[in-house]
Design a protein around this motif. Structure first.
Motif, mmCIF file in Angstrom:
data_model
loop_
_atom_site.group_PDB
_atom_site.id
_atom_site.type_symbol
_atom_site.label_atom_id
_atom_site.label_comp_id
_atom_site.label_asym_id
_atom_site.label_seq_id
_atom_site.Cartn_x
_atom_site.Cartn_y
_atom_site.Cartn_z
ATOM 1 N N ASN A 1 0.795 -1.106 -0.068
ATOM 2 C CA ASN A 1 0.036 0.019 -0.139
ATOM 3 C C ASN A 1 0.920 1.169 0.050
ATOM 4 O O ASN A 1 0.441 2.410 -0.327
ATOM 5 N N VAL A 2 2.153 1.200 0.288
ATOM 6 C CA VAL A 2 2.950 2.566 0.478
ATOM 7 C C VAL A 2 4.102 2.589 -0.692
ATOM 8 O O VAL A 2 5.034 3.162 -0.538
ATOM 9 N N LYS A 3 4.078 1.670 -1.642
ATOM 10 C CA LYS A 3 4.695 1.438 -2.763
ATOM 11 C C LYS A 3 4.944 2.760 -3.309
ATOM 12 O O LYS A 3 6.309 3.335 -3.830
ATOM 13 N N VAL A 4 3.970 3.697 -3.752
ATOM 14 C CA VAL A 4 4.024 5.062 -4.531
ATOM 15 C C VAL A 4 4.926 5.861 -3.582
ATOM 16 O O VAL A 4 5.780 6.736 -3.915
ATOM 17 N N SER A 5 4.690 5.866 -2.223
ATOM 18 C CA SER A 5 5.492 6.868 -1.293
ATOM 19 C C SER A 5 6.888 6.337 -1.315
ATOM 20 O O SER A 5 7.826 7.456 -1.289
ATOM 21 N N ILE A 6 6.977 4.943 -1.203
ATOM 22 C CA ILE A 6 8.553 4.695 -1.084
ATOM 23 C C ILE A 6 9.154 5.050 -2.486
ATOM 24 O O ILE A 6 10.284 5.581 -2.446
ATOM 25 N N SER A 7 8.636 4.635 -3.427
ATOM 26 C CA SER A 7 9.141 5.132 -4.704
ATOM 27 C C SER A 7 9.491 6.705 -4.947
ATOM 28 O O SER A 7 10.617 6.975 -5.453
ATOM 29 N N ALA A 8 8.625 7.452 -4.299
ATOM 30 C CA ALA A 8 8.865 8.834 -4.604
ATOM 31 C C ALA A 8 9.942 9.279 -3.609
ATOM 32 O O ALA A 8 10.928 10.197 -3.783
ATOM 33 N N ASN B 1 -5.522 -8.410 5.166
ATOM 34 C CA ASN B 1 -5.265 -7.422 4.017
ATOM 35 C C ASN B 1 -6.003 -6.497 4.222
ATOM 36 O O ASN B 1 -5.512 -4.922 3.840
ATOM 37 N N ILE B 2 -7.337 -6.347 4.699
ATOM 38 C CA ILE B 2 -8.273 -5.432 4.883
ATOM 39 C C ILE B 2 -7.819 -4.315 5.966
ATOM 40 O O ILE B 2 -7.792 -2.989 5.911
ATOM 41 N N LEU B 3 -7.172 -4.757 7.059
ATOM 42 C CA LEU B 3 -6.760 -4.234 8.038
ATOM 43 C C LEU B 3 -5.582 -3.498 7.799
ATOM 44 O O LEU B 3 -5.365 -2.310 8.001
ATOM 45 N N GLY B 4 -4.642 -4.293 7.112
ATOM 46 C CA GLY B 4 -3.206 -3.252 6.520
ATOM 47 C C GLY B 4 -3.618 -2.253 5.623
ATOM 48 O O GLY B 4 -3.056 -1.130 5.904
ATOM 49 N N ALA B 5 -4.782 -2.470 4.683
ATOM 50 C CA ALA B 5 -5.059 -1.231 3.885
ATOM 51 C C ALA B 5 -5.434 -0.026 4.631
ATOM 52 O O ALA B 5 -5.258 1.050 4.551
ATOM 53 N N PHE B 6 -6.299 -0.454 5.770
ATOM 54 C CA PHE B 6 -6.904 0.648 6.567
ATOM 55 C C PHE B 6 -5.937 1.204 7.516
ATOM 56 O O PHE B 6 -5.975 2.661 7.517
ATOM 57 N N LEU B 7 -4.842 0.602 7.995
ATOM 58 C CA LEU B 7 -3.820 1.290 8.729
ATOM 59 C C LEU B 7 -2.926 1.993 8.240
ATOM 60 O O LEU B 7 -2.724 3.070 8.642
ATOM 61 N N ALA B 8 -2.508 1.550 6.871
ATOM 62 C CA ALA B 8 -1.709 2.344 6.222
ATOM 63 C C ALA B 8 -2.265 3.665 5.652
ATOM 64 O O ALA B 8 -1.850 4.680 5.667
ATOM 65 N N SER B 9 -3.358 3.490 5.296
ATOM 66 C CA SER B 9 -4.216 4.682 4.873
ATOM 67 C C SER B 9 -4.448 5.676 5.778
ATOM 68 O O SER B 9 -4.566 6.969 5.523
#
Length: 493
Positions: free
Chosen positions: A43-50, A192-200
Motif C-alpha cells: 500500500n505504500v509503494k508509491v510513497s517509497i518510490s517517491a 489485508n483489509i486491516l493493513g490497507a486501513f492502517l496504512a491509509s
C-alpha cells in the motif's frame, strides 16, 4: 478406555471449550497482524518510490524530505527504476518465504510451536521496523541492506503459517474441520483489509509510520502468543482427551463412513502416558499420499490468488481509469468473496465427507468467473459483484488447501498416529504454492506488457485448470468412494 459418543456432525460445536476458542483467536489474529504488515508494503509503494528518487522527479511530493537528502541519498534516477526495484523486492520476499516454509515446517514439528511462532512474529516485526521506519528516520538508503532485510523477513514470516495451522490441527479434529478451518483461514483476507486501513490512516505523516504501526502491533501479538497460547490439549492437563481419532483425516479411500461425529476418549487414572510422537522427515512428508498433488495444485492456484493480491489495484486503476483510492477500496471485495467462499465450501466438504470434489466444482466455476470478470464493464457496482464472485471460487479453494486440507494431510492414517508431520506438510504445501506465486508475479508483468490484460486472464484460466488436473486422481478416487458408500446404504435399505 471408555468411548462416549459426542454430538453429531451438525452439532460439533458442543465439543469445544474455551481453550479451543482461545487457540482459534490467538492463531487467527497472529496471522491477521502478519498479513496486515505484508499488505502495508504493497500500500505504500508509491510513497517509497517517491522517497527513493530525486526531488526533481517528484515535484508533486516536495514534502517527503529536504532537498539535500535527495542529493546525498537518492537510490534511483527516476521512479521507473524505483518501481522495478520494488518488484524485485516482491520476488525476493516470495522466494525466500517459499524456501523458509520448507525449513520452518520441519523445525515446527521438532520444537515447541509457541516458541517458533513467537520468534517468527517478533523477528519479522523488528525487520520491518528497521526496513521501513529506522532507515527513514536515519535517512540511510542502501539497496543491499533492503534486499538483505527482505530476504530475512521472508524467512522469518515463513515460520508463522505452518505453526498456526499445526496448532489449529492439534485442537480441532477432523469432525467439522472444514467449516472451522474455512472460517479461520479468513485471517489472511482480514489482515489485508486491516493493513490497507492502517496504512491509509497514517500515510499522511509518512510511510515510515505505516511500518511503525503494523510492526509494533505484530511484535505485541508475538508477545501475547508467547505467554498465552496453548499449542495442544495436552498442555491443559485435562484427563479428557478430545477427538482421539484426529490422526485420521477427512480424506480417505474406500467406502468407510467418514463423518462419524467424533468421540471423547476418557483415560483411566492408572493408564500409562503415551509416548511422544516423533517428527517425520522432509522426504517422508513429501511422499505421503496426497501431499505432492495438492502442493502442485496449490502452486497454480496461489499464483492466481497472489496475482490478484499484488496486481488488482493496479489493474483497476490502469484499465478503468479509476483513482488509486477507489481501486484500493474496490479490491477489498475479492477478499470478502474469499472469506465467504472458504467458510461455505469448508462446511459443504464436512457434510459430504470429501474435499476434492468440492474443490473441483469450485475451480470449474472459477474458470467461468474469470471469463466473466475479464469482460467486466466500467461500472464499480458490477465490477465489485464480479470480483466477489471470483474471490469466492478462487480464494475459497485456496484457503481450503492451505489450511483444512494441509491439516488433513498431516494427520492422515498413513502416519498411524506415531509421527508428527502437520507443520512439515503445511510448509511443503504452502512453500510449493509460494514458489508458483513468486514465478507468477514476473510472468504476469511480462504477459501484460507484451500481450495485454486479456491474455493475463487467459493465463489465470489455464493455471486454474492446472489445479484441477493435478488433483484429478484424488477427485476420481473420492467420487468412487462416495458412489460405493451410496450403493452400500441402498443395499442396507
Amino acid at each position: 478406555v471408555t468411548p462416549v459418543m459426542s454430538s453429531p456432525c451438525c452439532g460439533f460445536l458442543a465439543q469445544y471449550t474455551h481453550h479451543h476458542l482461545v487457540a482459534f483467536l490467538l492463531t487467527f489474529f497472529s496471522y491477521v497482524l502478519l498479513h496486515a504488515s505484508r499488505k502495508t508494503f504493497s500500500n505504500v509503494k508509491v510513497s517509497i518510490s517517491a522517497q527513493w528518487t530525486p526531488s526533481v522527479q517528484n515535484a508533486s511530493s516536495p514534502a517527503f524530505s529536504p532537498r539535500e537528502t535527495w542529493e546525498k541519498n537518492n537510490l534511483f534516477a527516476d521512479s521507473d527504476e524505483a518501481t522495478l526495484f520494488l518488484g524485485v523486492l516482491d520476488t525476493i520476499f516470495l522466494f525466500s518465504y517459499a524456501v523458509g516454509l520448507y525449513m520452518s515446517g520441519v523445525i515446527g514439528d521438532r520444537m515447541n510451536l509457541r516458541y517458533v511462532l513467537s520468534f517468527g512474529l517478533c523477528g519479522s516485526a523488528i525487520v520491518e521496523f528497521v526496513f521501513g521506519t529506522l532507515t527513514e528516520w536515519l535517512q540511510f538508503y542502501n539497496i543491499y541492506l533492503y534486499c538483505g532485510l527482505w530476504v530475512l523477513n521472508g524467512l522469518l514470516q515463513s515460520a508463522v503459517w505452518p505453526c498456526v495451522v499445526a496448532v489449529m490441527g492439534n485442537w480441532f479434529g477432523k469432525s467439522g474441520r472444514g467449516f472451522v478451518f474455512g472460517l479461520w483461514s479468513a485471517c489472511a483476507s482480514v489482515g489485508n483489509i486491516l493493513g490497507a486501513f492502517l496504512a491509509s490512516s497514517v500515510l499522511k505523516y509518512g510511510y515510515e509510520y505505516a511500518f511503525l504501526v503494523t510492526s509494533v502491533l505484530q511484535f505485541a501479538g508475538g508477545v501475547v502468543v508467547f505467554f498465552g497460547l496453548l499449542t495442544s490439549p495436552k498442555e491443559v492437563g485435562d484427563p479428557v482427551e478430545r477427538d482421539a481419532d484426529s490422526h485420521r483425516p477427512l480424506m480417505k479411500e474406500g467406502s468407510e463412513e467418514v463423518c462419524d461425529g467424533g468421540y471423547y476418549t476418557i483415560q483411566q487414572g492408572d493408564e500409562e502416558p503415551r509416548e511422544t510422537p516423533k517428527a517425520i522427515g522432509f522426504c517422508q512428508a513429501f511422499c505421503l499420499p496426497g501431499v505432492l498433488p495438492y502442493s502442485l495444485a496449490y502452486a497454480c492456484l496461489k499464483l492466481v490468488n497472489y496475482s490478484f493480491f499484488f496486481w488488482l489495484p493496479f489493474y483497476l486503476s490502469r484499465n478503468f481509469g479509476w483513482k488509486e483510492a477507489q481501486a484500493d477500496r474496490l479490491s477489498v471485495w475479492y477478499d470478502v468473496g474469499g472469506i465467504i467462499g472458504g467458510t461455505i465450501q469448508g462446511l459443504i466438504s464436512d457434510c459430504m465427507g470429501k474435499r476434492a470434489p468440492v474443490l473441483a466444482v469450485s475451480l470449474l466455476l472459477a474458470m467461468g468467473a474469470l471469463v466473466g470478470y475479464s469482460h467486466s464493464p466500467p461500472d464499480q457496482v458490477v465490477n465489485a459483484a464480479l470480483l466477489a464472485t471470483t474471490g469466492f471460487f478462487i480464494g475459497g479453494p485456496s484457503n481450503m488447501i492451505s489450511s483444512a486440507i494441509s491439516a488433513d494431510l498431516g494427520r492422515q492414517e498413513a502416519l498411524r498416529g506415531s509421527q508428527e508431520a502437520l507443520a512439515t506438510v503445511t510448509g511443503i504445501v504452502d512453500g510449493t504454492g509460494s514458489i508458483g506465486a513468486a514465478a507468477g508475479q514476473y510472468l504476469v508483468s511480462l504477459i501484460e506488457s507484451k500481450l495485454g490484460w486479456m491474455c493475463v486472464f487467459y493465463f489465470f484460466i489455464v493455471m486454474t485448470g492446472g489445479s484441477i488436473v493435478f488433483i484429478l486422481p484424488l477427485i476420481v478416487t473420492e467420487i468412487r468412494a462416495m458412489w460405493r458408500d451410496r450403493q452400500a446404504r441402498t443395499h442396507q435399505l
